[in-house]
Scaffold this motif. Structure first.
Motif, short mmCIF file in Angstrom:
data_model
loop_
_atom_site.label_atom_id
_atom_site.label_comp_id
_atom_site.label_asym_id
_atom_site.label_seq_id
_atom_site.Cartn_x
_atom_site.Cartn_y
_atom_site.Cartn_z
N ASP A 99 0.81 -1.22 0.00
CA ASP A 99 0.00 0.00 0.00
C ASP A 99 0.85 1.27 0.00
O ASP A 99 0.34 2.38 0.12
CB ASP A 99 -0.95 0.01 1.20
N GLY A 100 2.20 1.15 -0.12
CA GLY A 100 3.09 2.31 -0.17
C GLY A 100 3.61 2.76 1.19
O GLY A 100 4.37 3.73 1.27
N THR A 101 3.23 2.07 2.26
CA THR A 101 3.71 2.43 3.59
C THR A 101 5.21 2.19 3.70
O THR A 101 5.70 1.10 3.39
CB THR A 101 2.98 1.61 4.67
N SER A 102 5.93 3.20 4.18
CA SER A 102 7.37 3.08 4.38
C SER A 102 7.63 2.35 5.69
O SER A 102 7.07 2.68 6.73
CB SER A 102 8.00 4.48 4.45
N LEU A 103 8.54 1.38 5.63
CA LEU A 103 8.91 0.62 6.82
C LEU A 103 10.36 0.87 7.22
O LEU A 103 10.93 0.14 8.04
CB LEU A 103 8.68 -0.88 6.57
N ALA A 104 10.96 1.92 6.67
CA ALA A 104 12.37 2.23 6.96
C ALA A 104 12.55 2.69 8.38
O ALA A 104 11.70 3.36 8.95
CB ALA A 104 12.87 3.31 6.00
N ASP A 105 13.72 2.34 8.95
CA ASP A 105 14.05 2.81 10.30
C ASP A 105 15.36 3.60 10.32
O ASP A 105 15.83 3.99 11.38
CB ASP A 105 14.12 1.63 11.28
N GLY A 106 15.96 3.86 9.16
CA GLY A 106 17.19 4.65 9.09
C GLY A 106 18.46 3.85 9.33
O GLY A 106 19.55 4.38 9.15
N PHE A 107 18.34 2.59 9.69
CA PHE A 107 19.51 1.76 9.95
C PHE A 107 20.37 1.67 8.68
O PHE A 107 19.86 1.33 7.62
CB PHE A 107 19.09 0.35 10.39
N GLY A 108 21.65 1.96 8.80
CA GLY A 108 22.59 1.82 7.69
C GLY A 108 22.64 3.00 6.73
O GLY A 108 23.43 2.99 5.79
N ASP A 109 21.82 4.03 6.95
CA ASP A 109 21.85 5.20 6.06
C ASP A 109 23.24 5.83 6.08
O ASP A 109 23.91 5.86 7.12
CB ASP A 109 20.81 6.24 6.47
N LEU A 110 23.66 6.35 4.95
CA LEU A 110 24.96 7.00 4.81
C LEU A 110 24.73 8.48 4.53
O LEU A 110 24.13 8.84 3.52
CB LEU A 110 25.76 6.36 3.67
N HIS A 111 25.21 9.33 5.41
CA HIS A 111 25.01 10.77 5.28
C HIS A 111 26.26 11.44 4.72
O HIS A 111 27.38 11.03 5.02
CB HIS A 111 24.65 11.37 6.64
N ASN A 112 26.04 12.48 3.90
CA ASN A 112 27.13 13.30 3.38
C ASN A 112 28.15 12.44 2.63
O ASN A 112 29.35 12.61 2.77
CB ASN A 112 27.79 14.06 4.54
N TYR A 113 27.66 11.51 1.83
CA TYR A 113 28.52 10.54 1.14
C TYR A 113 29.14 11.20 -0.11
O TYR A 113 28.42 11.79 -0.91
CB TYR A 113 27.72 9.29 0.74
N PRO A 114 30.48 11.08 -0.29
CA PRO A 114 31.11 11.69 -1.46
C PRO A 114 30.85 10.88 -2.73
O PRO A 114 31.13 9.68 -2.78
CB PRO A 114 32.60 11.68 -1.10
N ILE A 115 30.31 11.53 -3.73
CA ILE A 115 30.06 10.92 -5.03
C ILE A 115 31.15 11.43 -5.97
O ILE A 115 31.37 12.63 -6.09
CB ILE A 115 28.67 11.31 -5.59
N LYS A 116 31.85 10.52 -6.62
CA LYS A 116 32.94 10.87 -7.54
C LYS A 116 32.48 10.65 -8.98
O LYS A 116 31.66 9.77 -9.24
CB LYS A 116 34.17 9.99 -7.27
N PRO A 117 33.03 11.40 -9.92
CA PRO A 117 32.71 11.14 -11.32
C PRO A 117 33.13 9.72 -11.70
O PRO A 117 34.14 9.22 -11.23
CB PRO A 117 33.53 12.18 -12.08
N GLY A 118 32.33 9.08 -12.53
CA GLY A 118 32.62 7.70 -12.95
C GLY A 118 31.67 6.74 -12.25
O GLY A 118 30.60 7.11 -11.78
N VAL A 119 32.10 5.48 -12.18
CA VAL A 119 31.27 4.42 -11.61
C VAL A 119 31.80 4.04 -10.23
O VAL A 119 33.00 3.88 -10.05
CB VAL A 119 31.28 3.18 -12.53
#
Length: 165
Positions: A99-119
């Motif tokens: 039904d679209g209900t979110s069951l997330a609890d935030g466990f394992g989330d990565l904040h301020n993660y650096p994204i580099k060009p490429g893969v």
């Protein structure tokens, strides 16, 4: 840093004398003198580099994967991020009920993660909720604007897996 120039005064019995208050040629001196174009003052502090612009959907292609696991298990969700530019993002994940209900609890989330060009491949832990009603579920990997995880619009939110209980 500001350059301080001092020229040597004519020879005295004890050797050359430095006159720190005198700027310019010493009268009667035959030493070469710098011209005004070769003398410059350095700025007091370097100009800070500008912050990269926020990442957008057009900057990235994101897919994700997760191995099947029973309710209550901890799994590894892996993002495959192809980026055109450098930036930072928050990496979240969610388990959605039918039904679209979110069951997330935030466990394992990565904040301020650096994204580099490429893969780049980015693993993170995810807990599958232990108590799930019978039904269909979807696991998504979510990239959010830096500092805005769980609020507003995602940059990307691909489906990693679906499963039924």
């Amino acid at each position: 840093m500001v350059a301080v120039l001092a020229w040597l005064a004519p020879q005295s019995p004890g050797g050359p004398v430095v006159d720190p208050t005198r700027i310019g040629p010493v009268p009667g001196s035959t030493a070469p003198q710098p011209d005004a174009s070769s003398v410059r003052a350095e700025p007091a502090s370097p100009t800070p580099a500008s912050a990269p612009r926020p990442l957008t959907k057009d900057d990235l292609n994101v897919t994700c994967s997760v191995e099947p696991a029973p309710p209550g298990a901890q799994v590894t969700l892996t993002y495959m991020i192809t980026a055109k530019i450098e930036g930072r993002a928050d990496l979240g994940a969610d388990v959605y009920a039918d039904d679209g209900t979110s069951l997330a609890d935030g466990f394992g989330d990565l904040h301020n993660y650096p994204i580099k060009p490429g893969v780049q491949s980015v693993p993170r832990p995810l807990r599958i909720p232990a108590k799930l009603d019978h039904g269909d579920y979807e696991i998504t990997g979510e990239l959010w604007p830096e500092g805005k995880i769980g609020t507003g619009e995602t940059i990307a939110d691909p489906t990693c897996a679906t499963f039924s209980v």
